[in-house]
Motif scaffolding. Sequence first.
Motif, PDB file in Angstrom:
ATOM      1  N   GLY A  15       6.957  24.767  46.306  1.00 28.82           N
ATOM      2  CA  GLY A  15       7.043  23.888  47.546  1.00 28.82           C
ATOM      3  C   GLY A  15       7.855  22.740  47.289  1.00 28.82           C
ATOM      4  O   GLY A  15       7.450  21.603  48.192  1.00 28.82           O
ATOM      5  N   LYS A  16       8.565  22.878  46.197  1.00 29.71           N
ATOM      6  CA  LYS A  16       8.966  21.638  45.927  1.00 29.71           C
ATOM      7  C   LYS A  16      10.017  21.427  46.697  1.00 29.71           C
ATOM      8  O   LYS A  16      10.161  19.687  47.033  1.00 29.71           O
ATOM      9  N   SER A  17      11.091  22.017  47.728  1.00 29.13           N
ATOM     10  CA  SER A  17      11.928  21.912  48.238  1.00 29.13           C
ATOM     11  C   SER A  17      11.167  21.023  49.936  1.00 29.13           C
ATOM     12  O   SER A  17      11.444  19.924  50.663  1.00 29.13           O
ATOM     13  N   ILE A  89      21.161  32.903  51.044  1.00 26.35           N
ATOM     14  CA  ILE A  89      20.600  33.106  49.722  1.00 26.35           C
ATOM     15  C   ILE A  89      19.259  32.630  49.876  1.00 26.35           C
ATOM     16  O   ILE A  89      19.046  32.548  48.567  1.00 26.35           O
ATOM     17  N   ARG A  90      18.689  33.077  50.377  1.00 31.07           N
ATOM     18  CA  ARG A  90      17.564  33.066  51.020  1.00 31.07           C
ATOM     19  C   ARG A  90      16.709  34.684  50.624  1.00 31.07           C
ATOM     20  O   ARG A  90      15.597  34.898  49.925  1.00 31.07           O
ATOM     21  N   GLN A  91      17.514  35.631  50.295  1.00 30.58           N
ATOM     22  CA  GLN A  91      17.138  36.921  50.549  1.00 30.58           C
ATOM     23  C   GLN A  91      17.378  37.064  49.480  1.00 30.58           C
ATOM     24  O   GLN A  91      17.306  36.749  48.095  1.00 30.58           O
ATOM     25  N   VAL A  98      19.633  35.329  40.457  1.00 30.66           N
ATOM     26  CA  VAL A  98      20.007  33.683  40.717  1.00 30.66           C
ATOM     27  C   VAL A  98      19.815  33.508  39.279  1.00 30.66           C
ATOM     28  O   VAL A  98      20.278  32.482  38.038  1.00 30.66           O
ATOM     29  N   SER A  99      18.207  34.109  38.499  1.00 27.11           N
ATOM     30  CA  SER A  99      18.202  33.183  37.144  1.00 27.11           C
ATOM     31  C   SER A  99      19.562  33.663  36.188  1.00 27.11           C
ATOM     32  O   SER A  99      19.515  32.657  34.898  1.00 27.11           O
ATOM     33  N   LYS A 100      19.902  34.682  36.392  1.00 26.16           N
ATOM     34  CA  LYS A 100      20.824  35.708  35.397  1.00 26.16           C
ATOM     35  C   LYS A 100      21.456  34.110  35.315  1.00 26.16           C
ATOM     36  O   LYS A 100      22.830  34.150  34.640  1.00 26.16           O
ATOM     37  N   VAL A 101      22.226  33.892  36.704  1.00 20.82           N
ATOM     38  CA  VAL A 101      23.486  33.374  36.791  1.00 20.82           C
ATOM     39  C   VAL A 101      23.047  31.830  36.618  1.00 20.82           C
ATOM     40  O   VAL A 101      24.188  31.538  35.972  1.00 20.82           O
ATOM     41  N   ALA A 102      22.098  31.329  36.303  1.00 18.24           N
ATOM     42  CA  ALA A 102      21.806  30.174  36.361  1.00 18.24           C
ATOM     43  C   ALA A 102      22.230  29.818  34.625  1.00 18.24           C
ATOM     44  O   ALA A 102      21.440  28.616  34.275  1.00 18.24           O
ATOM     45  N   ALA A 103      21.547  31.171  33.688  1.00 10.66           N
ATOM     46  CA  ALA A 103      21.327  30.485  32.068  1.00 10.66           C
ATOM     47  C   ALA A 103      22.462  30.434  31.982  1.00 10.66           C
ATOM     48  O   ALA A 103      22.982  30.175  30.320  1.00 10.66           O
ATOM     49  N   VAL A 107      27.811  28.055  34.145  1.00  9.45           N
ATOM     50  CA  VAL A 107      28.070  27.898  35.534  1.00  9.45           C
ATOM     51  C   VAL A 107      26.825  26.426  35.839  1.00  9.45           C
ATOM     52  O   VAL A 107      27.270  25.886  36.626  1.00  9.45           O
ATOM     53  N   ARG A 108      25.906  26.038  34.879  1.00  9.18           N
ATOM     54  CA  ARG A 108      25.196  24.815  34.767  1.00  9.18           C
ATOM     55  C   ARG A 108      26.629  23.754  34.286  1.00  9.18           C
ATOM     56  O   ARG A 108      25.682  22.748  35.109  1.00  9.18           O
ATOM     57  N   GLN A 109      26.721  23.952  33.501  1.00 15.50           N
ATOM     58  CA  GLN A 109      28.037  21.982  33.405  1.00 15.50           C
ATOM     59  C   GLN A 109      28.666  22.607  34.934  1.00 15.50           C
ATOM     60  O   GLN A 109      28.495  21.084  35.007  1.00 15.50           O
ATOM     61  N   ASP A 127      15.301  17.968  44.691  1.00 12.49           N
ATOM     62  CA  ASP A 127      14.492  19.117  43.481  1.00 12.49           C
ATOM     63  C   ASP A 127      14.933  20.465  42.264  1.00 12.49           C
ATOM     64  O   ASP A 127      16.966  20.654  42.806  1.00 12.49           O
ATOM     65  N   GLY A 128      14.749  20.855  41.533  1.00 10.36           N
ATOM     66  CA  GLY A 128      15.234  21.782  40.695  1.00 10.36           C
ATOM     67  C   GLY A 128      14.745  22.328  39.519  1.00 10.36           C
ATOM     68  O   GLY A 128      13.028  22.415  39.566  1.00 10.36           O
ATOM     69  N   ARG A 129      15.046  22.390  38.539  1.00  4.89           N
ATOM     70  CA  ARG A 129      13.857  23.392  37.437  1.00  4.89           C
ATOM     71  C   ARG A 129      14.644  22.192  36.036  1.00  4.89           C
ATOM     72  O   ARG A 129      13.898  22.056  35.047  1.00  4.89           O
ATOM     73  N   ASP A 130      15.793  21.445  36.207  1.00  2.00           N
ATOM     74  CA  ASP A 130      16.189  20.386  34.631  1.00  2.00           C
ATOM     75  C   ASP A 130      16.643  19.333  35.218  1.00  2.00           C
ATOM     76  O   ASP A 130      17.415  18.037  34.454  1.00  2.00           O
ATOM     77  N   ILE A 131      16.340  18.584  36.953  1.00  2.00           N
ATOM     78  CA  ILE A 131      16.905  17.264  37.084  1.00  2.00           C
ATOM     79  C   ILE A 131      16.199  16.026  35.684  1.00  2.00           C
ATOM     80  O   ILE A 131      16.794  15.777  35.952  1.00  2.00           O
ATOM     81  N   GLY A 132      14.901  16.248  35.501  1.00  2.00           N
ATOM     82  CA  GLY A 132      14.006  15.516  34.880  1.00  2.00           C
ATOM     83  C   GLY A 132      14.568  15.785  33.747  1.00  2.00           C
ATOM     84  O   GLY A 132      14.612  14.219  32.609  1.00  2.00           O
ATOM     85  N   ASP A 182      12.107  33.890  32.947  1.00  2.00           N
ATOM     86  CA  ASP A 182      13.762  33.844  32.501  1.00  2.00           C
ATOM     87  C   ASP A 182      14.251  32.113  32.473  1.00  2.00           C
ATOM     88  O   ASP A 182      14.417  31.411  31.667  1.00  2.00           O
ATOM     89  N   ASP A 183      13.910  31.527  33.845  1.00  2.00           N
ATOM     90  CA  ASP A 183      14.147  29.534  33.397  1.00  2.00           C
ATOM     91  C   ASP A 183      13.885  29.486  32.559  1.00  2.00           C
ATOM     92  O   ASP A 183      14.090  28.184  32.102  1.00  2.00           O
ATOM     93  N   THR A 184      12.100  29.416  31.888  1.00  2.00           N
ATOM     94  CA  THR A 184      11.597  28.482  31.108  1.00  2.00           C
ATOM     95  C   THR A 184      11.840  29.125  29.524  1.00  2.00           C
ATOM     96  O   THR A 184      11.610  28.356  28.566  1.00  2.00           O
ATOM     97  N   THR A 185      12.677  30.551  29.467  1.00  2.00           N
ATOM     98  CA  THR A 185      13.071  31.225  27.930  1.00  2.00           C
ATOM     99  C   THR A 185      14.380  30.518  27.904  1.00  2.00           C
ATOM    100  O   THR A 185      15.165  30.944  26.922  1.00  2.00           O
ATOM    101  N   ARG A 186      15.266  30.990  28.992  1.00  2.00           N
ATOM    102  CA  ARG A 186      17.025  30.173  28.764  1.00  2.00           C
ATOM    103  C   ARG A 186      17.311  29.664  27.715  1.00  2.00           C
ATOM    104  O   ARG A 186      16.527  28.155  27.408  1.00  2.00           O
ATOM    105  N   GLU A 187      18.360  29.480  26.815  1.00  2.00           N
ATOM    106  CA  GLU A 187      18.669  28.829  25.839  1.00  2.00           C
ATOM    107  C   GLU A 187      19.464  27.433  26.704  1.00  2.00           C
ATOM    108  O   GLU A 187      18.957  25.989  26.993  1.00  2.00           O
TER     109      GLU A 187
END
Length: 222
Positions: A15-17, A89-91, A98-103, A107-109, A127-132, A182-187
């Motif tokens: 419910g972040k968004s 993009i919600r499907q 998306v998590s593979k691409v976001a790793a 792409v992140r840069q 909102d996201g995963r690495d904002i703060g 994937d999001d918590t374990t990526r490099e």
Amino acid sequence: NNNLVVAIDGYSSCGKSTIAKALAKKLDFVYIDTGAMYRAVTLYFLRNNIDLTDVSAVEQALNDISISLRTQNGLAQVFLNGEDVSDEIRQMPVASNVSKVAAIKAVRQAMVRQQQLMGQSANIIMDGRDIGTTVFPDAQVKLFMTADPMIRAQRRHKELVAQNPDITINEVYENLALRDHDDTTREESPLVQAPDAIVLDNSYLTPKEQLDFALSKITPFI
Ligand code: C5P
């Protein structure tokens, strides 16, 4: 830079968004959904069969992509090279990839650079995963959202079933669990709670209770 930045990070479908949109409306801040940006990139990669292991193909694709966000009447829209891709993009095809691409580092840069620019000219709720942790480590307010995984799956299933009546709760649950993993374990900037973030577990909170809690943390800075 005297702008106020509110960073909201957390697991998938917490419910972040929802809270970010409500805060932006209430405070008249600009809402930036960074997940939508990674989803738009993923959609482009899927449509163009970009090989995720081919660094130069990925970099070329990133050069060919322009993503913009627009919020109107509480509706957050996402444009990929001018096309409104907000629904697509919600499907599941995007959600599953998306998590593979976001790793991917490149792409992140590219996304982080664009997100930092977006925060330069306005007060923002992002909102996201690495904002703060990565995008705005100096954000004045950082919220870290979490909720019971089954409650999250039920909430997201309710949204998805409108467009896809066959989708099961289990399928949604598995997708959330996989993305969280994937999001918590990526490099590259994994999802992690910033030391100065305030935890908000909304498993049993109403939208109003969440909004009031967040506002109480933000208003001292206004
Ligand atoms: O927020 P949302 O669930 O739409 O994000 C989709 C995916 O994008 C996440 O599962 C994550 O892999 C990625 N993401 C990210 N960093 C962000 C926002 C999203 O890696 N700041």
